[in-house]
Design an enzyme around this catalytic site. Sequence first.
Site, mmCIF file in Angstrom:
data_model
loop_
_atom_site.group_PDB
_atom_site.id
_atom_site.type_symbol
_atom_site.label_atom_id
_atom_site.label_comp_id
_atom_site.label_asym_id
_atom_site.label_seq_id
_atom_site.Cartn_x
_atom_site.Cartn_y
_atom_site.Cartn_z
ATOM 1 N N ASP A 1 24.950 -10.204 20.761
ATOM 2 C CA ASP A 1 25.483 -10.596 22.064
ATOM 3 C C ASP A 1 26.391 -9.529 22.680
ATOM 4 O O ASP A 1 27.612 -9.668 22.645
ATOM 5 C CB ASP A 1 26.295 -11.890 21.901
ATOM 6 C CG ASP A 1 26.528 -12.593 23.224
ATOM 7 O OD1 ASP A 1 26.251 -11.986 24.262
ATOM 8 O OD2 ASP A 1 26.978 -13.751 23.194
ATOM 9 N N GLU B 1 22.112 -22.315 23.700
ATOM 10 C CA GLU B 1 23.488 -22.751 23.891
ATOM 11 C C GLU B 1 23.572 -24.064 24.661
ATOM 12 O O GLU B 1 24.317 -24.191 25.632
ATOM 13 C CB GLU B 1 24.294 -21.644 24.603
ATOM 14 C CG GLU B 1 24.275 -20.337 23.826
ATOM 15 C CD GLU B 1 25.159 -19.239 24.397
ATOM 16 O OE1 GLU B 1 25.313 -19.182 25.630
ATOM 17 O OE2 GLU B 1 25.683 -18.449 23.600
ATOM 18 N N ARG C 1 21.982 -15.062 13.113
ATOM 19 C CA ARG C 1 21.803 -15.057 14.577
ATOM 20 C C ARG C 1 21.071 -13.802 15.045
ATOM 21 O O ARG C 1 20.289 -13.856 15.992
ATOM 22 C CB ARG C 1 23.180 -15.178 15.240
ATOM 23 C CG ARG C 1 23.161 -15.008 16.729
ATOM 24 C CD ARG C 1 24.447 -15.525 17.303
ATOM 25 N NE ARG C 1 24.667 -15.051 18.653
ATOM 26 C CZ ARG C 1 25.712 -15.354 19.396
ATOM 27 N NH1 ARG C 1 26.655 -16.136 18.904
ATOM 28 N NH2 ARG C 1 25.851 -14.889 20.626
ATOM 29 N N GLU D 1 32.391 -8.610 29.335
ATOM 30 C CA GLU D 1 32.777 -9.800 28.562
ATOM 31 C C GLU D 1 33.435 -9.438 27.228
ATOM 32 O O GLU D 1 34.485 -9.982 26.895
ATOM 33 C CB GLU D 1 31.550 -10.672 28.324
ATOM 34 C CG GLU D 1 31.857 -11.879 27.447
ATOM 35 C CD GLU D 1 30.658 -12.781 27.212
ATOM 36 O OE1 GLU D 1 29.572 -12.531 27.753
ATOM 37 O OE2 GLU D 1 30.824 -13.761 26.456
HETATM 38 O O1 GCW Z 1 27.586 -13.983 25.774
HETATM 39 C C1 GCW Z 1 27.315 -15.339 25.940
HETATM 40 C C2 GCW Z 1 28.341 -15.812 26.893
HETATM 41 C C3 GCW Z 1 27.938 -17.012 27.681
HETATM 42 C C4 GCW Z 1 26.583 -16.735 28.317
HETATM 43 C C5 GCW Z 1 25.579 -16.451 27.214
HETATM 44 C C6 GCW Z 1 24.204 -16.072 27.757
HETATM 45 C C7 GCW Z 1 25.731 -17.395 30.436
HETATM 46 O O2 GCW Z 1 29.532 -16.032 26.208
HETATM 47 O O3 GCW Z 1 28.914 -17.230 28.643
HETATM 48 O O4 GCW Z 1 26.141 -17.760 29.163
HETATM 49 O O5 GCW Z 1 26.014 -15.367 26.452
HETATM 50 O O6 GCW Z 1 23.901 -14.895 27.796
HETATM 51 O O7 GCW Z 1 23.436 -16.943 28.109
#
Ligand code: GCW
Length: 666
Positions: A353, A274, A324, A381
């Site tokens: 995620d 990212e 992904r 989250e």
């Molecule tokens: O889930 C995503 C989040 C990001 C996060 C990333 C990660 C810290 O939206 O905010 O960054 O994962 O796990 O690195």
Amino acid sequence: MQDYAKLWLGYTPKKNNRGCAELRKIRLSGAPESDRIVGNAVRELRNGFKEMLDLDPQIEYGPVGTGIAAKCGADLQERETYSIAIENDVLSIEGKSATAILYGAFDVLRTIACEQSVTEVYAAKKTVRPSNPLRMLNHWDNMDGSIERGYSGESFFYVNNEIVINERTEYYARLIASIGINAVVINNVNVKQAASYMITDRYFDKLAQLGEIFAGYGIGLYLCLNYASTIEIGGLDSADPLDANVIAWWKEKMAEVFARIPTLKGFLVKADSEGRPGPFTYGRTQADGANMLADIVADYNAIIIWRCFVYNCRQDWRDKKTDRARAGYDNFMPMDGDYHDNVILQIKNGPMDFQIREPISPLLGGMKKTNQMLEVQIAQEYTGHQIDVCYLIPEFKEILGFQTYCSETDDTVADIISGKTFGSRYSGIAAVTNTGNDFNWTGNYLAGANLFGFGRLAMDTGLSAEQIAEEFVRMTISDDDEVVKEIVGILLPSREIYERYTSPLGIGWMVQPATHYGCSVDGYEYDRWGTYHRADHLGIGVDRTDKGTGYAFQYNEPNASIYNDPQKCPDELVLFFHHLPYTHVLHSGKTVIQHIYDTHFEGYAQAQELAARWDALQGKVDDAIFENVKERFARQLVNAREWCDQVNSYFFRKSGIPDEKGREIW
Ligand code: GCW
């Protein structure tokens, strides 16, 4: 006035002393009285006995033993194993380290706080060996005080780019030690701005002080590193892990860092993920990057924890080959065995995620020659922002119990991360934590159950989600049996209820972009993040079979064939693996579309029931707690209603298929 809640260390007076009055002495064996962790254990025992029972047992010290220098995970588990027994009028706690004694003390205090009989619980010697060597919390706290994905106020570690140390810091150390946490990473994995300077003179003194506080409770301090520190703070023009200048810079840097922060145990690194820098820029592998740092910190007995959350976040939604979910395995599996001894790969679960339902990452059970650690998220989250109640321990139990078929025996995720399956040097479990500087630490009081529960489960994987919930409620909210039963009854089904009113059948997402709270069915559908549901007027789901992205075959058999076949794939994951017509009949006997309608109506109705159960507790729990959770429930219902309406309308309009039960769909 104290500006934070005591949570489960409240030590409220107990009506019944449950056998404690007969105890004359508490004997602590295995570490010297002079050890400050033992000192903290004694203080805890004295306080707890006094506050809860108005008793003041005599403390005496037994033999000290030789101790164990922990060179690997198994040593750590051995060192932190404690036993508790009662002989006549003496309660004895023993272990091979001061930390073990501290854990034993907290075990006794928990027994009393839960109003169980000490004489019964410890009638036969009770021995607890931590299930996992590393039991870690990851803070995503930024130095400006904000918290990435934080839902409970600001950071209690940082204000205005300064590290703050106060009463709350010490209380936090006690709080997490009491549930068995032995490692904490105090800054966000996205290391930017001021955080890049953590490893400079600007912060050394404060970090050393923090490290000492944690060390007093058997907790190791870890920091997140900026992989490109050589460039950002070192003035070099490269971060190539094989470049001699880069290596020399890190050697000198680490010598300084470990001299200034003697308690530091290692680093967590998010690289090539990212937008964060990493070894890929230089044509090097993840192993090259991790090993370079690991070799240097090995001189200080430290470790490098390297995250596997590496994927292409610039995907084109029209591209149906890039997946992904595959990325972790594709990036890390080929180098299984190449990572050095003091590297641990931290594997986020799920492979996408932290969605409410995902299959288990296939790296767990894929890699056999690499130290591995599981990463879960208790910061909510994608699971309701600590507004919606979502008790995650049942989910974690499922993850840990998942059979990977990576070996003949001991092949569950719990076995792998405990170090048992492959005899790994290091292993464990980490959670992205849900705490902040809110009075109650976690925004919603009930979200405290996830913090408490994560620690308890990491320590003792055999505990049930129900038992953990009950302990949490008794220690934190009320020890009235009826109230306990009601709140446990709210917590236990809450994850499945949340799942019902949000995205269906394992497909995930459908959240508001950026914030990740609230429904937006197409919010991520035409974006670059690789997070699609692929719904059209005929069907929905992502084809991850051998005819699609092939992801299903990253699993060992028979899991691969089960996931690959829509007739065998478990309902709750079927849209993760398959693109199916709305008329496809699930194992439940319902069509996909009818399942979507039913679960959404049910999920909303069940959320209303939870809220009503909470309402009925007015006057039976502390007013502040009552009001806090009530206010959250009001917001949860708005959210659940919105999800229910949007999802149902969206799929009704896409498919044109009406609800069998003729309910109102907008
Ligand atoms: O889930 C995503 C989040 C990001 C996060 C990333 C990660 C810290 O939206 O905010 O960054 O994962 O796990 O690195």
